[in-house]
Motif scaffolding. Structure first.
Motif, PDB file in Angstrom:
ATOM      1  N   PRO A  56      27.403  50.486   5.337  1.00 27.56           N
ATOM      2  CA  PRO A  56      28.547  50.030   4.536  1.00 27.56           C
ATOM      3  C   PRO A  56      28.398  48.541   4.208  1.00 27.56           C
ATOM      4  O   PRO A  56      27.922  47.772   5.042  1.00 27.56           O
ATOM      5  CB  PRO A  56      29.753  50.246   5.456  1.00 27.56           C
ATOM      6  N   ALA A  57      28.829  48.172   3.004  1.00 31.69           N
ATOM      7  CA  ALA A  57      28.743  46.762   2.604  1.00 31.69           C
ATOM      8  C   ALA A  57      29.805  45.925   3.308  1.00 31.69           C
ATOM      9  O   ALA A  57      29.638  44.726   3.494  1.00 31.69           O
ATOM     10  CB  ALA A  57      28.885  46.641   1.092  1.00 31.69           C
ATOM     11  N   ARG A 143      26.376  40.810  30.072  1.00 33.66           N
ATOM     12  CA  ARG A 143      26.602  42.220  30.400  1.00 33.66           C
ATOM     13  C   ARG A 143      27.182  42.959  29.209  1.00 33.66           C
ATOM     14  O   ARG A 143      28.051  42.448  28.507  1.00 33.66           O
ATOM     15  CB  ARG A 143      27.495  42.353  31.631  1.00 33.66           C
ATOM     16  N   HIS A 144      26.667  44.161  28.959  1.00 31.52           N
ATOM     17  CA  HIS A 144      27.109  44.958  27.809  1.00 31.52           C
ATOM     18  C   HIS A 144      26.622  46.381  27.979  1.00 31.52           C
ATOM     19  O   HIS A 144      25.796  46.669  28.850  1.00 31.52           O
ATOM     20  CB  HIS A 144      26.531  44.383  26.508  1.00 31.52           C
ATOM     21  N   LYS A 145      27.128  47.260  27.135  1.00 32.26           N
ATOM     22  CA  LYS A 145      26.598  48.614  27.011  1.00 32.26           C
ATOM     23  C   LYS A 145      26.015  48.721  25.618  1.00 32.26           C
ATOM     24  O   LYS A 145      26.532  48.091  24.694  1.00 32.26           O
ATOM     25  CB  LYS A 145      27.716  49.635  27.189  1.00 32.26           C
ATOM     26  N   ASP A 146      24.964  49.500  25.436  1.00 30.87           N
ATOM     27  CA  ASP A 146      24.406  49.645  24.092  1.00 30.87           C
ATOM     28  C   ASP A 146      25.322  50.576  23.301  1.00 30.87           C
ATOM     29  O   ASP A 146      25.716  51.639  23.779  1.00 30.87           O
ATOM     30  CB  ASP A 146      22.972  50.189  24.150  1.00 30.87           C
ATOM     31  N   SER A 147      25.651  50.158  22.068  1.00 30.48           N
ATOM     32  CA  SER A 147      26.666  50.909  21.324  1.00 30.48           C
ATOM     33  C   SER A 147      26.102  52.093  20.557  1.00 30.48           C
ATOM     34  O   SER A 147      26.841  52.943  20.081  1.00 30.48           O
ATOM     35  CB  SER A 147      27.393  49.972  20.360  1.00 30.48           C
ATOM     36  N   GLY A 148      24.769  52.179  20.428  1.00 32.68           N
ATOM     37  CA  GLY A 148      24.160  53.294  19.713  1.00 32.68           C
ATOM     38  C   GLY A 148      24.079  54.538  20.584  1.00 32.68           C
ATOM     39  O   GLY A 148      24.803  54.660  21.579  1.00 32.68           O
ATOM     40  N   HIS A 223      24.894  56.079   8.752  1.00 36.45           N
ATOM     41  CA  HIS A 223      26.106  55.246   8.733  1.00 36.45           C
ATOM     42  C   HIS A 223      27.371  56.063   8.526  1.00 36.45           C
ATOM     43  O   HIS A 223      28.441  55.703   8.993  1.00 36.45           O
ATOM     44  CB  HIS A 223      25.984  54.148   7.671  1.00 36.45           C
ATOM     45  N   TYR A 224      27.272  57.186   7.781  1.00 37.28           N
ATOM     46  CA  TYR A 224      28.478  57.954   7.442  1.00 37.28           C
ATOM     47  C   TYR A 224      28.904  58.927   8.545  1.00 37.28           C
ATOM     48  O   TYR A 224      29.882  59.667   8.382  1.00 37.28           O
ATOM     49  CB  TYR A 224      28.277  58.712   6.117  1.00 37.28           C
ATOM     50  N   VAL A 225      28.178  58.951   9.665  1.00 33.03           N
ATOM     51  CA  VAL A 225      28.539  59.876  10.745  1.00 33.03           C
ATOM     52  C   VAL A 225      29.855  59.433  11.395  1.00 33.03           C
ATOM     53  O   VAL A 225      30.029  58.267  11.735  1.00 33.03           O
ATOM     54  CB  VAL A 225      27.411  59.939  11.802  1.00 33.03           C
ATOM     55  N   MET A 226      30.767  60.387  11.517  1.00 36.61           N
ATOM     56  CA  MET A 226      31.992  60.140  12.272  1.00 36.61           C
ATOM     57  C   MET A 226      31.690  60.531  13.721  1.00 36.61           C
ATOM     58  O   MET A 226      31.449  61.707  14.008  1.00 36.61           O
ATOM     59  CB  MET A 226      33.161  60.978  11.729  1.00 36.61           C
ATOM     60  N   VAL A 227      31.679  59.560  14.591  1.00 35.95           N
ATOM     61  CA  VAL A 227      31.331  59.825  15.996  1.00 35.95           C
ATOM     62  C   VAL A 227      32.554  60.365  16.709  1.00 35.95           C
ATOM     63  O   VAL A 227      33.625  59.739  16.672  1.00 35.95           O
ATOM     64  CB  VAL A 227      30.835  58.538  16.690  1.00 35.95           C
ATOM     65  N   GLN A 228      32.399  61.538  17.329  1.00 33.49           N
ATOM     66  CA  GLN A 228      33.512  62.140  18.062  1.00 33.49           C
ATOM     67  C   GLN A 228      32.965  63.168  19.048  1.00 33.49           C
ATOM     68  O   GLN A 228      31.841  63.645  18.891  1.00 33.49           O
ATOM     69  CB  GLN A 228      34.490  62.812  17.092  1.00 33.49           C
ATOM     70  N   ASN A 246      33.920  55.804  12.513  1.00 33.84           N
ATOM     71  CA  ASN A 246      32.793  55.768  11.580  1.00 33.84           C
ATOM     72  C   ASN A 246      31.696  54.844  12.127  1.00 33.84           C
ATOM     73  O   ASN A 246      31.936  53.664  12.363  1.00 33.84           O
ATOM     74  CB  ASN A 246      33.310  55.265  10.223  1.00 33.84           C
ATOM     75  N   TRP A 247      30.495  55.404  12.324  1.00 37.10           N
ATOM     76  CA  TRP A 247      29.423  54.629  12.952  1.00 37.10           C
ATOM     77  C   TRP A 247      29.023  53.402  12.121  1.00 37.10           C
ATOM     78  O   TRP A 247      28.840  52.306  12.643  1.00 37.10           O
ATOM     79  CB  TRP A 247      28.204  55.508  13.233  1.00 37.10           C
ATOM     80  N   GLY A 248      28.919  53.573  10.796  1.00 33.62           N
ATOM     81  CA  GLY A 248      28.485  52.453   9.949  1.00 33.62           C
ATOM     82  C   GLY A 248      29.446  51.280  10.021  1.00 33.62           C
ATOM     83  O   GLY A 248      29.043  50.121  10.115  1.00 33.62           O
ATOM     84  N   LYS A 249      30.746  51.585   9.984  1.00 34.49           N
ATOM     85  CA  LYS A 249      31.754  50.522  10.064  1.00 34.49           C
ATOM     86  C   LYS A 249      31.659  49.811  11.417  1.00 34.49           C
ATOM     87  O   LYS A 249      31.793  48.596  11.510  1.00 34.49           O
ATOM     88  CB  LYS A 249      33.163  51.106   9.872  1.00 34.49           C
ATOM     89  N   PHE A 250      31.463  50.607  12.448  1.00 37.14           N
ATOM     90  CA  PHE A 250      31.324  50.042  13.800  1.00 37.14           C
ATOM     91  C   PHE A 250      30.121  49.091  13.840  1.00 37.14           C
ATOM     92  O   PHE A 250      30.199  47.953  14.303  1.00 37.14           O
ATOM     93  CB  PHE A 250      31.130  51.190  14.802  1.00 37.14           C
ATOM     94  N   LEU A 251      29.006  49.565  13.289  1.00 33.65           N
ATOM     95  CA  LEU A 251      27.764  48.792  13.310  1.00 33.65           C
ATOM     96  C   LEU A 251      27.899  47.478  12.554  1.00 33.65           C
ATOM     97  O   LEU A 251      27.510  46.421  13.055  1.00 33.65           O
ATOM     98  CB  LEU A 251      26.633  49.642  12.709  1.00 33.65           C
ATOM     99  N   VAL A 252      28.455  47.525  11.345  1.00 31.99           N
ATOM    100  CA  VAL A 252      28.526  46.275  10.578  1.00 31.99           C
ATOM    101  C   VAL A 252      29.606  45.334  11.115  1.00 31.99           C
ATOM    102  O   VAL A 252      29.490  44.122  10.980  1.00 31.99           O
ATOM    103  CB  VAL A 252      28.662  46.496   9.041  1.00 31.99           C
TER     104      VAL A 252
END
Ligand SMILES: O=C(O)CCC(=O)C(=O)O
Ligand SMILES: [Fe+2]
Length: 274
Positions: A56-57, A143-148, A223-228, A246-252
Motif C-alpha cells: 500500500p502507498a 526486545r521485539h517479536k518479528d511481525s511477519g 500485502h492484501y492478505v487479511m491476517v486472521q 490488513n498485512w500491507g497496512k501493518f507493514l507500511v
C-alpha cells in the motif's frame, strides 16, 4: 553472502549512502533503525525477494493506492547482488517447505498457506553490529517479536541473539551453530494458528570487541492478505482471538515508524486481540 556483506559494510559511509533508503525508496542501506522508538546499535542493508514488491502507498485505512518497492543494488562489491538473489531464491524454497510442515502440524494440508504468498512481501536484511564501546548502554536490537510469519536467520560465530524463555522470563543466548539456521515463528503464525504457535520475544546484545553479522529472511504474505485465525482452527468452543487486519497496512505503518522517533507505541498484534 557473509563475505559480500563484510565487504559492503566495510566501505565508507559515503559509499554506503549511495544506496541509502529514504521515504520514497524504502529498501536499501540505513544506520538509524529503531526498535520501539529506541535506536539500535547496527547498520543494515535490506532487499526484497520479489522485484518489484507491491505494498500500500499509504498506511491509512481507506486509501487504496498501491506502490512498488524496488531494490537498490550497490556498485560495490560487484558480487553482492548475485549472491543476494541466489540466497533469496534458495531460502524462499526452504520457507515454503517450513510453512508446509507448520500447516501439517496444525492438521492442515501442506499447501494451506500458499494462497497468501502469491505476491509476497518477503525481504532479506544484512545486519552489521559494530563493536560497541559501551555495551551495557546499548542493544544491537531492542526486545521485539518479528511481525511477519516466519524468520529464517543465519548468524556468524560471535553470538548475541537472546530469546526470552517463557517459563521464567530469563533471556537465553542462542548459541551460534555453524551452518545452521535459526527459525523464528512470527506474529502472523501466532494469529493464523489462533495462539497454538506463539511468536518468540528476542533481542540482540552488542559486543565491546567483536563485530557481528547476521542475515534474517522475513517470509511475509502478500500485502492484501487479511491476517486472521484460520477458519478450520476456530469454532464456537474455540473462537478467534484476533480481529482481521490488513498485512500491507501493518507493514507500511511499521516501516514509516522507522523514519522518526514517534510519541506513540508501535503497532502490535495485541491491538487486534479480541
Ligand atoms: O541479528 C539477529 O540475530 C536477529 C535480528 C533480528 O531479530 C531482526 O532483525 O528482527
Ligand atoms: Fe527479530
Amino acid at each position: 553472502m557473509e563475505r559480500e556483506a563484510r565487504e559492503f559494510f566495510g566501505q565508507s559511509l559515503e559509499e554506503k549512502k549511495k544506496v541509502r533508503r529514504d521515504e520514497k525508496r524504502v529498501v536499501g542501506y540505513y544506520e538509524t533503525e529503531h526498535t520501539k522508538n529506541v535506536r539500535d546499535w547496527k547498520e543494515v542493508f535490506d532487499f526484497t525477494v520479489k522485484e518489484p514488491t507491491l505494498v500500500p502507498a499509504s498506511p491509512k485505512d481507506g486509501e487504496e493506492a498501491i506502490m512498488e518497492w524496488n531494490n537498490q543494488w550497490p556498485e560495490y562489491p560487484p558480487g553482492l547482488r548475485e549472491a543476494c538473489e541466489e540466497y533469496a531464491q534458495e531460502l524462499e524454497k526452504l520457507a515454503y517447505k517450513l510453512m508446509g510442515l507448520i500447516a501439517q502440524s496444525l492438521g492442515l494440508p501442506a499447501n494451506r498457506f500458499d494462497e497468501y504468498y502469491k505476491d509476497h512481501t518477503t525481504f532479506v536484511r544484512l545486519n552489521h553490529y559494530p563493536p560497541c564501546p559501551a555495551p551495557h548502554l546499548a542493544l544491537g536490537v531492542g526486545r521485539h517479536k518479528d511481525s511477519g510469519a516466519l524468520t529464517i536467520l543465519s548468524q556468524d560465530d560471535v553470538g548475541g541473539l537472546e530469546v526470552k524463555r517463557k517459563s521464567d522470563g530469563e533471556w537465553v543466548l542462542v548459541k551460534p551453530i555453524p551452518d545452521a539456521f535459526i527459525i523464528n515463528v512470527g506474529d502472523i503464525i501466532q494469529v493464523w494458528s489462533n495462539d497454538t504457535y506463539e511468536s518468540v520475544e528476542h533481542r540482540v546484545m552488542v559486543n565491546s570487541k567483536k563485530e557481528r553479522f547476521s542475515i534474517p529472511f522475513f517470509f511475509n504474505p502478500s500485502h492484501y492478505v487479511m491476517v486472521q485465525p484460520l477458519k478450520e482452527l476456530t469454532d464456537e468452543h474455540n473462537p478467534p482471538k484476533y480481529r482481521p487486519y490488513n498485512w500491507g497496512k501493518f507493514l507500511v505503518t511499521r516501516k514509516g515508524s522507522n523514519f522518526k522517533k514517534l510519541d506513540v507505541e508501535n503497532l502490535q498484534i495485541y491491538h487486534f486481540r479480541i
